[in-house]
Enzyme design. Structure first.
Site, PDB file in Angstrom:
ATOM      1  CG  HIS A 189      -2.084  -1.075   1.058  1.00 27.95           C
ATOM      2  ND1 HIS A 189      -2.756  -1.087   1.846  1.00 27.95           N
ATOM      3  CD2 HIS A 189      -2.721  -1.041  -0.257  1.00 27.95           C
ATOM      4  CE1 HIS A 189      -4.004  -1.810   1.738  1.00 27.95           C
ATOM      5  NE2 HIS A 189      -3.852  -1.949   0.186  1.00 27.95           N
ATOM      6  CD  GLU A 213      -1.020  -4.878  -5.281  1.00 26.13           C
ATOM      7  OE1 GLU A 213      -1.826  -5.678  -4.585  1.00 26.13           O
ATOM      8  OE2 GLU A 213      -2.515  -4.341  -5.648  1.00 26.13           O
ATOM      9  CD  GLU A 239      -3.723  -0.093  -5.799  1.00 23.98           C
ATOM     10  OE1 GLU A 239      -3.624  -1.976  -6.091  1.00 23.98           O
ATOM     11  OE2 GLU A 239      -4.577   0.300  -5.165  1.00 23.98           O
ATOM     12  CG  HIS A 289      -7.118  -2.934  -8.106  1.00 24.94           C
ATOM     13  ND1 HIS A 289      -7.469  -1.859  -8.411  1.00 24.94           N
ATOM     14  CD2 HIS A 289      -6.605  -2.892  -7.278  1.00 24.94           C
ATOM     15  CE1 HIS A 289      -8.036  -1.179  -7.186  1.00 24.94           C
ATOM     16  NE2 HIS A 289      -7.102  -2.198  -6.663  1.00 24.94           N
TER      17      HIS A 289
HETATM   18 MG   LIG Z   1      -3.279  -2.694  -4.185  1.00 22.85          MG
END
Ligand SMILES: [Mg+2]
Length: 380
Positions: A189, A213, A239, A289
């Site tokens: 994140h 990610e 994303e 996503h």
């Molecule tokens: Mg993500």
């Protein structure tokens, strides 16, 4: 066939778009603008002025007309364009009485492997979430943070040693909980600097995560490329990106091993199919996503079903329980072995319930983020 009406339907925390035609066929799409769906709804209303009276089957032309009609870009516009694009593909599939993937080259697979969401504000909750996902038959878990999904009201502070050390130990526990039978999709994140991202990646490499990610803020592709060059686990990102041009810049830098186009943000099914082809030319996998509703899942699976380089599909929790189960008919089924079954219904194969908005009124996502203990903004 002509478009007669473009309707926005905000439900719960989602924005759906329904395109009506004089042939009685309607198409359904969803905007992925997440925190700014109100802005996206206004853009859909503006696009409707152009679309009414047009042939819904000229999808590529309408896409270009709307995208290039002014020089502005960004999430509100691309979420609206994506929702309309998905709805037009849904109409095309219903018109020709085939699933959308049939119009995009036909099926490349019968099932789509998914990763299941695991959340938790404590280490135990996250470990138990991994074990539970394995019991349910899933072979991959994602949204899986090594940092805990902590309360955003609580200011954050940890020393570098504790931040990195505890995160490495968390990934060790997730791996030990599920063995090698479940892949771990580790979600950062955007929380680290490039230097921190390299240190953590080297620390968790031994636990063989499927991907790493958004280790850093995704805005600087050179910085993401730098991280990729210094680590030995695959990076997943994309994303927040809206266009084929951004994905091309990311791919050209070798900054990504799994692209994450959001079908409801990257230009719909039209955009996602092109991004998948760019990725294919770089031997990069596609992990669409999908933090949204079952409509988004249904659109994602149409892409997964017709590209050669599909890797894994994000599958949010709760598609078969309220409120999501009361929004739609035809949500995709998990096969009990970690995959969704590719549907054979025409279009994207899913319909909005007539009373969805009534039963689940729209709820705005307000502005809010977490702060560090010194009062500065952090990403979580
Ligand atoms: Mg993500």
């Amino acid at each position: 066939m002509k478009i007669t009406r473009v309707e926005t339907v905000p439900v719960d925390r989602y924005l759906f778009v329904r395109v009506h035609t004089d042939a009685g066929i309607t198409g359904l799409g969803e905007s992925g603008t997440w925190g700014y769906l109100e802005a996206s709804e206004k853009v859909v209303e503006k696009f409707a002025h152009y679309l009414i009276g047009e042939d819904p089957l000229r999808i590529e032309h309408h896409w270009n007309y709307l995208y290039r009609s002014s020089h502005f870009r960004g999430a509100a516009i691309m979420g609206a364009l994506s929702a309309i694009d998905i709805a037009l593909w849904d109409i095309a599939g219903k018109h020709f009485d085939v699933p959308v993937y049939q119009l995009l080259g036909g099926k490349t697979r019968d099932t789509c492997r998914v990763y299941y969401h695991v959340f938790g504000s404590t280490r135990d909750q996250l470990v138990n979430g991994c074990i539970e996902a394995k019991k349910l038959g899933f072979t991959a878990v994602g949204h899986l943070t090594p940092f805990l999904d902590e309360d955003r009201e609580v200011p954050y502070f940890k020393t570098h040693a504790a931040k990195i050390g505890e995160a490495i130990d968390a990934v060790r526990q997730y791996r030990e909980a599920v063995g090698d039978e479940v892949d771990l999709c580790v979600e950062i994140h955007r929380r680290l600097t490039p230097a921190e991202a390299v240190v953590l990646a080297r620390g968790i490499e031994q636990y063989h995560p499927y991907f790493y990610e958004d280790p850093i803020l995704p805005d600087n592709f050179d910085a993401m490329g730098l991280v990729a060059q210094h680590i030995n686990i695959p990076i997943a990102t994309g994303e927040r990106l809206h266009t084929i041009y951004e994905f091309q810049m990311l791919l050209a830098r070798g900054a990504v091993q799994y692209v994450r186009p959001d079908v409801c943000m990257c230009g719909g099914i039209t955009g996602a199919k092109k991004i998948a082809a760019l990725a294919e030319a770089h031997h990069v996998g596609v992990v669409p996503h999908n933090p949204l509703s079952p409509v988004s899942t249904a659109a994602c699976v149409q892409i997964a079903a017709c590209i050669p380089n599909f890797a894994l599909q994000e599958y949010p929790i709760g598609e078969h329980v309220p409120p999501k189960s009361e929004m739609v008919r035809g949500a995709l089924e998990h096969d009990g072995h970690g995959s969704l079954i590719v549907p054979d219904r025409p279009g994207i194969g899913i319909e909005l319930m007539e009373d969805a908005a009534e039963r689940h009124p729209y709820t705005m996502r307000w502005v809010g983020t977490r702060l560090n203990s010194d009062g500065s903004v952090m990403d979580q």
